[in-house]
Write an enzyme that holds these catalytic residues in place. Structure first.
Site, PDB file in Angstrom:
ATOM      1  N   SER A 416     -26.742  -8.083  -1.640  1.00 21.59           N
ATOM      2  CA  SER A 416     -26.408  -8.659  -2.946  1.00 21.59           C
ATOM      3  C   SER A 416     -25.284  -9.675  -2.821  1.00 21.59           C
ATOM      4  O   SER A 416     -24.980 -10.369  -3.784  1.00 21.59           O
ATOM      5  CB  SER A 416     -25.961  -7.558  -3.915  1.00 21.59           C
ATOM      6  N   HIS A 437     -33.085  -7.158  -4.042  1.00 23.09           N
ATOM      7  CA  HIS A 437     -31.853  -6.389  -4.248  1.00 23.09           C
ATOM      8  C   HIS A 437     -32.111  -5.245  -5.226  1.00 23.09           C
ATOM      9  O   HIS A 437     -32.195  -5.444  -6.440  1.00 23.09           O
ATOM     10  CB  HIS A 437     -30.745  -7.300  -4.780  1.00 23.09           C
ATOM     11  N   GLU A 449     -33.258  -7.645  -8.302  1.00 24.36           N
ATOM     12  CA  GLU A 449     -33.023  -9.089  -8.266  1.00 24.36           C
ATOM     13  C   GLU A 449     -33.820  -9.658  -7.101  1.00 24.36           C
ATOM     14  O   GLU A 449     -33.619  -9.280  -5.941  1.00 24.36           O
ATOM     15  CB  GLU A 449     -31.531  -9.383  -8.090  1.00 24.36           C
ATOM     16  N   ASN A 487     -23.709  -9.369 -10.055  1.00 25.97           N
ATOM     17  CA  ASN A 487     -22.353  -9.330  -9.497  1.00 25.97           C
ATOM     18  C   ASN A 487     -21.545 -10.572  -9.839  1.00 25.97           C
ATOM     19  O   ASN A 487     -20.321 -10.504 -10.000  1.00 25.97           O
ATOM     20  CB  ASN A 487     -22.405  -9.138  -7.985  1.00 25.97           C
TER      21      ASN A 487
END
Length: 582
Positions: A416, A437, A449, A487
């Site tokens: 990630s 991810h 993701e 993130n």
């Protein structure tokens, strides 16, 4: 015995933006006769048309009248008046002054300010005993939170009227406090603003940004959905005021937000924002069912998982439960055996909790095998690498995968925060490499993701997307970039929370409570940092900062000091809200 007559309460609402219109619908549904006032004739017409459309769709019993007017002199008939204009001190002061000028003394006047001082607004009216507040973090819905705000000068009658109003509207009274509420609002507004920047950069679509944050962080609504509900002008005003007051560039309204407000695209308020809305104010769903190229997907018959840590074990459990023969490859036979034992324990917990049937557990375990030689991956159609977040380790793994795996096999990394392109280059077959991810714990979290490089083949991307769908996962697409969607938005928000610790008046528990109670987030930022792990959070922030070099990604000094002192969060029982703080 004479029957007691019931009277229909008459309530005035001044300002029919996102907050005012939501209150209008709640109170009208609760049986109030409403006098709805707004200086904008287009707003009045739109609110009236929406109410009519909603009533037609519900086809329920008759309700009391609603008077839509631009004339404040219609308000004296109301037993209570709510001011619901944007949080601009001058605008609120002017509107509150107009209300008290026409309403008789003793009429409760309620301001919906979220960030301004109710006491100052009340004193400025000259009738502070009649004025109280309700703090609404987002437009209210039945059962949603609302904080009654009494000033030292609010009369008992006015305070009682506010309590009765919340009860009648079906709102849940919460106790947050001015300072925690202001901090929580600032944290969330900064997060929402960054989401607009991410969209404006063209990094991901509004659907994928919102889906990623809802499923990846458990939020009740995505950031762009939330902005539409709040109202883009309302959010822009609040951000501008925070920017003016603090000088913090995080609150400078995103250029796209400013452009939308200037163009009259105000969100759900006027039916046109990041999404479109129908005549009742309901969002129009226009997301395509499938992404481009899904017809090119190739069937996956056998899956390989490289790694033996928590993420690798979780992914292997998910693929086996989905019916895929799966081989988990660890560094040693002992690690492979322990990984399979851990999967077995997880499946047993699933059975105990009613999430997995006994038959499904037995089937999954039959499909899952372990190995300690990467040659076991040679006949896999899709291999998922889930080893340590170290670029050199990952590159070494992909060099080996590129040589071992069959031509055309999809090679995926779960990273990630590291470069998918670096893994692709190391493989020697960059068209076959994609980022998938998963979120931890993989058996529970629905989001994936799907990160694509500039070299990945469309057939590989389509295969990966279709494969994730068979696992019951929802994919969001994004280009290969450190942090992807979740993130890159989550950690600046957590960093902003840590920056609050520089102030002496911040209470961690109160701030977390304000985020949970006011905005409906599953946990506050400090509890979330403890859950992620402060050391893991620091590592991710360091990677983000190394990549982007901008202030919002710079790790807070407090985070570095906490980790250096051995405070890692839940994992070792010492963190921000651990060590006896709970």
């Amino acid at each position: 015995m004479t029957a007691q007559r019931t009277t229909t309460p008459v309530t005035g609402i001044v300002g029919l933006g996102s907050m005012g219109e939501a209150l209008l619908h709640l109170l009208h549904r609760a049986g109030h006769t409403v006098v709805a006032v707004d200086s904008d004739l287009d707003v009045l017409a739109r609110a009236a048309a929406r109410l009519k459309a909603v009533l037609a769709a519900e086809d329920g019993p008759p309700r009391p009248d609603v008077t839509f007017t631009a004339d404040h002199t219609a308000l004296p008939t109301a037993g209570l008046v709510i001011e619901a204009v944007p949080d601009d001190p001058a605008v609120k002061g002017d509107v509150l002054g107009r209300i008290v000028a026409v309403c008789p003394p003793g009429t409760p006047v309620v301001t919906t300010t979220a960030t301004l001082s109710v006491t100052r607004l009340a004193v400025a009216t000259g009738r502070p005993d009649d004025v109280a507040g309700i703090r609404l973090f987002t437009p209210p819905a039945a059962g949603g939170p609302a904080e009654p705000v009494r000033t030292p000068l609010t009369s008992p009658d006015t305070a009682a009227a506010v309590d009765a109003l919340l009860a009648s509207a079906g709102l849940d009274p919460v106790a947050v406090g001015a300072r925690p509420a202001a901090d929580a609002t600032a944290l969330v507004l900064g997060f929402l603003n960054r989401a607009v920047v991410l969209l404006d950069e063209g990094y991901a679509t509004q659907h994928d940004i919102d889906t990623a944050m809802r499923l990846g962080c458990g939020l009740p609504a995505g950031p762009l959905e939330t902005l539409d509900r709040i109202g883009l002008r309302t959010a822009h005003t609040a951000l501008t005021e925070l920017w003016r007051r603090t000088g913090d560039s995080a609150f400078e309204p995103a250029p796209l937000l400013s452009r939308m407000v200037a163009a009259g695209r105000l969100g759900r308020t006027n039916g046109d924002g990041f999404y479109a809305y129908d005549e009742t104010g309901a969002a129009v769903t226009d997301r395509p069912a499938d992404g481009p190229g899904d017809t090119d997907a190739v069937a996956v018959r056998r899956v390989g998982v490289l790694g033996s840590g928590a993420m690798a074990r979780g992914i292997a459990e998910v693929t086996a439960r989905a019916g895929y023969p799966t081989v988990l490859v660890a560094r040693t036979a002992e690690k492979a055996d322990r990984a399979l034992e851990a999967v077995d324990e997880s499946l047993t917990r699933g059975v105990r909790r009613g999430r997995v049937t006994v038959q499904a557990k037995a089937s999954a375990r039959e499909l899952l095998t372990g190995a300690h030689d990467m040659v076991a991956l040679a006949d896999c159609d899709l291999v998922i690498e889930a080893v340590a977040e170290d670029v050199d380790v990952k590159r070494a793994m992909f060099t080996a995968l590129g040589e071992i795996c069959a031509p055309g096999a999809v090679l995926a990394t779960t990273t990630s925060s590291l470069s998918v392109a670096a893994c692709a280059e190391a493989s020697g077959r960059p068209a076959d490499v994609v980022g998938i991810h998963f979120f931890n714990p993989a058996p529970v979290m629905k989001l994936v993701e799907l990160a694509h490089t500039g070299t990945v083949g469309q057939k590989v991307l389509a295969t990966a997307r279709a494969f994730c769908a068979t696992l019951g996962k929802t994919t969001v697409a994004c280009p290969d970039r450190t942090g992807f969607i979740v993130n890159s938005l989550l950690f600046p928000y957590l960093g902003d929370a840590l920056a609050l610790l520089e102030r002496h008046d911040v209470d961690i528990e109160e701030t977390d409570h304000a985020i949970r109670s006011g905005f409906g987030y599953p946990m506050g930022p400090f509890a979330l940092l403890d859950t992620i792990g402060l050391d893991v959070s620091l590592a991710i922030q360091n990677r983000l900062y190394a990549c982007f070099g901008t202030p919002e990604y710079e790790p807070a000094a407090a985070l570095e000091e906490l980790v250096a002192a051995g405070l890692l969060g839940r994992k070792n029982g010492r963190g921000l809200r651990t060590s006896g703080r709970r």
